[in-house]
Write an enzyme that holds these catalytic residues in place. Structure first.
Site, mmCIF file in Angstrom:
data_model
loop_
_atom_site.group_PDB
_atom_site.id
_atom_site.type_symbol
_atom_site.label_atom_id
_atom_site.label_comp_id
_atom_site.label_asym_id
_atom_site.label_seq_id
_atom_site.Cartn_x
_atom_site.Cartn_y
_atom_site.Cartn_z
ATOM 1 N N LEU A 53 -0.103 -3.800 -2.005
ATOM 2 C CA LEU A 53 -0.559 -3.179 -0.984
ATOM 3 C C LEU A 53 -0.997 -2.439 0.037
ATOM 4 C CD1 LEU A 53 -3.187 -6.801 -0.234
ATOM 5 C CD2 LEU A 53 -3.241 -5.488 -2.430
ATOM 6 N N ASP A 54 -2.113 -1.546 -0.060
ATOM 7 C CA ASP A 54 -2.066 0.147 1.586
ATOM 8 C C ASP A 54 -1.782 -1.200 2.464
ATOM 9 O OD1 ASP A 54 -2.125 1.837 -0.804
ATOM 10 O OD2 ASP A 54 -4.043 1.673 -0.236
ATOM 11 N N ARG A 55 -1.123 -0.359 3.314
ATOM 12 C CA ARG A 55 -1.227 -0.724 4.638
ATOM 13 C C ARG A 55 -2.668 -1.562 5.207
ATOM 14 N NH1 ARG A 55 1.426 0.418 9.549
ATOM 15 N NH2 ARG A 55 2.877 2.272 8.858
#
Length: 238
Positions: A53-55
């Protein structure tokens, strides 16, 4: 941060967690910041990355606990056999109740680290549905059939409704209660208003994937406190 508080499901083959926004899924190239994988490796002998997942994105992420499980789960992601459902708050009122976005995504060669809609890109498919229209904002559900970098973020920008708090594809502005509450007053001890939401408003809510025994594992990650509180405030004034 206690790792056990983030775990939503666990078997001998996998561990599923509800990742908070702001935490890396896996170590970056610099290796200076802690990641979810780093935390897991302290507790488990072996841990394998299945997806990311994106940060800035919160929500459901799984890691495999054996090499065989890693191969099994990774192949399902690559073959698009998983069902991935996200929820997010976007800017503005989305007038179309549901729809489908089919727009190829490519790396932005001018602004590194960002993506664009471009014919040279890879196919990207997103289904969307309006859950609640608040006027200033719309709470939406997204079902992604491909796993392109920043896919939902790029696609919501493409339809003219970027995600709230998106510093790359939207205005990046936080949400203040005063923006939708007409009679808002600061408490006596506050000199200035603090945002109720100050991050990307995107959450990986559900994931369905087949276990090694062939049975479907249906996973769900509840909203984190900041998003939940934002929706509660919007509901009061809907």
């Amino acid at each position: 941060m206690k790792l056990k508080e983030l775990i939503v499901f666990e078997t001998g083959e996998l561990v599923a967690l509800n990742k908070p926004s702001g935490l890396l899924s896996i170590p970056d190239r610099e290796g200076k910041e802690p990641s979810l994988k780093d935390l897991l490796q302290v507790q488990y002998d072996d841990i394998f990355t299945v997806h990311r997942l994106d940060r800035e994105t919160s929500g459901l992420i799984i890691f495999a606990k054996t090499a065989a499980a890693h191969k099994h789960f990774s192949q399902q992601f690559e073959a698009r056999k998983t069902i991935k459902v996200y929820t997010g708050l976007v800017l503005g009122s989305v007038t179309v109740p549901e729809g489908h976005i089919d727009a190829p995504i490519a790396e932005n060669m001018v602004k590194r680290g960002t993506m664009i809609i471009h014919r040279r890109g890879k196919q990207a498919l997103t289904d969307f549905k309006v859950l609640k229209d608040y006027g200033l904002y719309t709470w939406m559900q997204f079902n992604i059939h491909t796993g392109r970098t920043h896919q939902i973020r790029v696609h919501t920008k493409e339809i003219g409704h970027p995600l709230v708090g998106d510093t790359l594809y939207g205005d990046g502005k936080p949400v203040f209660i005063s923006s939708f509450k007409s009679k808002f007053n600061l408490s006596k001890n506050e000199l200035e208003e603090r945002p109720i939401l100050n991050r990307l408003a995107l959450h990986a809510a559900q994931l369905k994937i087949a276990g090694p025994d062939g049975n479907v594992i249906a996973l769900e990650a509840p909203l984190h406190k900041d998003l939940r509180a934002t929706l509660q405030q919007l509901d009061k004034r809907r």
